[in-house]
Enzyme design. Structure first.
Site, PDB file in Angstrom:
ATOM      1  N   GLU A 123      52.658  33.413  17.371  1.00 63.31           N
ATOM      2  CA  GLU A 123      51.623  32.358  17.318  1.00 63.31           C
ATOM      3  C   GLU A 123      50.630  32.572  16.307  1.00 63.31           C
ATOM      4  O   GLU A 123      49.859  33.542  16.112  1.00 63.31           O
ATOM      5  CB  GLU A 123      51.297  31.720  18.609  1.00 63.31           C
ATOM      6  CG  GLU A 123      52.281  31.157  19.442  1.00 63.31           C
ATOM      7  CD  GLU A 123      52.139  30.662  20.725  1.00 63.31           C
ATOM      8  OE1 GLU A 123      52.547  29.684  21.101  1.00 63.31           O
ATOM      9  OE2 GLU A 123      50.997  30.972  21.289  1.00 63.31           O
ATOM     10  N   CYS A 143      51.905  42.214  22.942  1.00 65.61           N
ATOM     11  CA  CYS A 143      50.582  42.997  22.850  1.00 65.61           C
ATOM     12  C   CYS A 143      50.697  44.396  23.490  1.00 65.61           C
ATOM     13  O   CYS A 143      51.448  44.733  24.573  1.00 65.61           O
ATOM     14  CB  CYS A 143      49.602  42.116  23.528  1.00 65.61           C
ATOM     15  SG  CYS A 143      47.944  42.790  23.387  1.00 65.61           S
ATOM     16  N   CYS A 147      45.222  43.383  29.137  1.00 64.27           N
ATOM     17  CA  CYS A 147      43.837  42.897  29.536  1.00 64.27           C
ATOM     18  C   CYS A 147      44.227  41.939  30.598  1.00 64.27           C
ATOM     19  O   CYS A 147      44.858  40.945  30.391  1.00 64.27           O
ATOM     20  CB  CYS A 147      42.814  42.379  28.441  1.00 64.27           C
ATOM     21  SG  CYS A 147      42.371  43.460  27.124  1.00 64.27           S
ATOM     22  N   CYS A 150      43.484  37.989  29.822  1.00 64.61           N
ATOM     23  CA  CYS A 150      44.237  37.511  28.762  1.00 64.61           C
ATOM     24  C   CYS A 150      45.643  37.193  28.857  1.00 64.61           C
ATOM     25  O   CYS A 150      46.494  37.950  29.246  1.00 64.61           O
ATOM     26  CB  CYS A 150      44.048  38.657  27.559  1.00 64.61           C
ATOM     27  SG  CYS A 150      44.740  38.022  25.905  1.00 64.61           S
ATOM     28  N   GLU A 202      46.976  44.004  19.207  1.00 63.69           N
ATOM     29  CA  GLU A 202      45.629  44.967  18.991  1.00 63.69           C
ATOM     30  C   GLU A 202      45.893  45.499  17.487  1.00 63.69           C
ATOM     31  O   GLU A 202      46.891  46.557  17.175  1.00 63.69           O
ATOM     32  CB  GLU A 202      45.889  46.102  19.881  1.00 63.69           C
ATOM     33  CG  GLU A 202      44.729  47.072  19.516  1.00 63.69           C
ATOM     34  CD  GLU A 202      43.500  46.705  19.290  1.00 63.69           C
ATOM     35  OE1 GLU A 202      42.896  47.040  17.954  1.00 63.69           O
ATOM     36  OE2 GLU A 202      42.693  46.147  20.215  1.00 63.69           O
ATOM     37  N   HIS A 257      33.244  42.690  26.976  1.00 64.65           N
ATOM     38  CA  HIS A 257      33.545  41.787  28.291  1.00 64.65           C
ATOM     39  C   HIS A 257      32.968  42.250  29.547  1.00 64.65           C
ATOM     40  O   HIS A 257      33.331  41.852  30.593  1.00 64.65           O
ATOM     41  CB  HIS A 257      35.023  41.780  28.253  1.00 64.65           C
ATOM     42  CG  HIS A 257      35.706  41.063  27.293  1.00 64.65           C
ATOM     43  ND1 HIS A 257      35.342  39.657  26.459  1.00 64.65           N
ATOM     44  CD2 HIS A 257      36.747  41.428  26.292  1.00 64.65           C
ATOM     45  CE1 HIS A 257      36.068  39.535  25.508  1.00 64.65           C
ATOM     46  NE2 HIS A 257      37.176  40.467  25.355  1.00 64.65           N
ATOM     47  N   CYS A 375      41.183  31.143  22.661  1.00 65.03           N
ATOM     48  CA  CYS A 375      41.105  32.685  22.879  1.00 65.03           C
ATOM     49  C   CYS A 375      41.541  32.954  23.986  1.00 65.03           C
ATOM     50  O   CYS A 375      41.279  32.655  25.272  1.00 65.03           O
ATOM     51  CB  CYS A 375      39.543  32.905  22.704  1.00 65.03           C
ATOM     52  SG  CYS A 375      39.448  34.689  22.987  1.00 65.03           S
TER      53      CYS A 375
END
Length: 400
Positions: A123, A143, A147, A150, A202, A257, A375
């Protein structure tokens, strides 16, 4: 399911597949030297290759053509040879969603080189604003990381994207927005002005491809987006941070974060390998770092998790001496998430403290939430489909 990391041990995802080029590969994403090599392989004389490369570069990255037939300055014989062996294809747009705020999300299918295999999908998101148009680009199918807040991180890592598949996302956006050189608008401005490597994956775990792709995106004789308008976001792959400054030279963003290792171990498991102190030391050594080239620290606001004023104080203390901006990101919910977004009054109080300590602390306005384009919400349709299938199978098992 991916194996879960034990306390203090990081279990990193391994790519399930490697890229297999299609029978007629695209020339998009090749360097000038690689283009010259391909031309030599189809019989273009050495003395003509530099000229032909410049012609191809102009037609692909300035004009945005999608066929060799449109390259009218190239001889018919060379065009015929190119057509026989190559394409100038970019990823295929499978679906386009347009948010009520104007954000666009494209589901892109990548060409598969294996007969009968289902093509992979990623995407890409375009965010229009009054003074810019930002394109959020993916670097991996799935990914590498896990996380916990996410949505993208819940996916398997299928494979890295190639330079052509990364550059191709920029070209798709310009195609869909009619944003090439001869686009007619009242002020003549480009629509895609900024690139953020903040999509799926990443970037620093696909270093070479991201480096080579961004060299093309920032090339002044082609797509021509300034390196100062390109931001690469990393969760903290420490060994490649300084290298990114030296070899890529774009703006840097850090997905921080949390301000304590024990919490960041949970939110960003990569922290178990590269803890906060090591990460911030790499940031201090980032080439070209200055008040005019600050590092952006991204901080998602999670209710009751990382949003206290004590966290704000620790954040300011941690970043002391680093030219920095802190982007506060209201958590964007996704199906199955265990987190909630911080209350708005708490976000404002956190931002005010950071601002009064001398750091810019804008609160990022959520964009595209209604189409899961904000996000942390990106996830390929392929993965969503398999998730639905798994859910159906679990439901069937429970009724048996």
């Amino acid at each position: 399911m991916e194996p879960q990391a034990a306390r203090g041990v990081l279990v990193e995802k391994v790519p399930l597949e490697s890229y297999v080029p299609p029978a007629k590969p695209s020339l998009v994403g090749l360097s000038r030297a690689e283009l010259a090599e391909r031309l030599g392989g189809i019989g273009v004389p050495e003395g003509q290759r530099k000229m032909r490369v410049q012609q191809l570069w102009h037609w692909m990255y300035v004009r945005g053509v999608q066929t060799f037939a449109e390259m009218t300055s190239v001889s018919k014989a060379v065009r015929a040879d190119l057509e026989q062996h190559f394409t100038v294809a970019r990823p295929e747009v499978v679906a386009e969603q347009i948010s009520e705020d104007g954000t666009r999300k494209w589901l892109l299918r990548l060409p598969s080189g294996l007969a009968g295999e289902r093509a992979h999908e990623v995407e890409c998101v375009y965010i229009p604003e009054t003074d810019r148009g930002t394109l959020c680009v993916s670097s991996q199918v799935g990914c590498t990381l896990n996380c916990s807040f996410c949505h993208t991180g819940t996916q398997r890592l299928v494979r890295n994207l190639t330079p052509g598949e990364i550059v191709g996302q920029v070209m798709v956006a310009r195609d869909r927005l009619n944003d090439w050189v001869d686009r007619e608008t009242p002020n003549g401005n480009r629509l895609v002005t900024n690139i953020v490597m903040m999509g799926m994956g990443e970037p620093l775990y696909n270093f070479d491809a991201v480096r080579d792709a961004l060299a093309i995106v920032s090339d002044n004789e082609g797509i021509g987006i300034s390196r100062r308008r390109i931001t690469l976001s990393t969760s903290g792959v420490v060994p490649n941070i300084v290298r990114a400054g030296e070899e890529i030279g774009v703006m840097l963003a850090i997905s921080l974060h949390a301000v304590r290792d024990e919490l960041r171990d949970e939110l960003v498991p990569l922290n178990r390998k590269y803890p906060i102190a090591e990460l911030l030391e790499a940031c201090r050594n980032y080439p070209g770092l200055s008040n005019s080239r600050r590092i952006t620290f991204e901080y998602v606001m999670l209710k009751g998790v990382n949003d206290s004023l004590d966290d704000a104080k620790r954040l300011v203390k941690l970043l002391k001496g680093i030219p920095a901006k802190i982007n506060l990101i209201p958590f964007n919910p996704w199906p199955g998430s265990a987190y909630e977004c911080s209350d708005w009054t708490q976000i404002e109080a956190f931002s005010e403290y950071v601002f009064n300590a001398g750091y810019s602390s804008p609160v990022r306005t959520p964009r595209g939430r209604d189409i899961l384009a904000a996000c942390g919400q990106l996830k390929s349709e392929t993965e969503k489909l398999s998730a639905r299938e798994r859910q159906a199978l679990r439901a069937m098992a429970m009724t048996d």
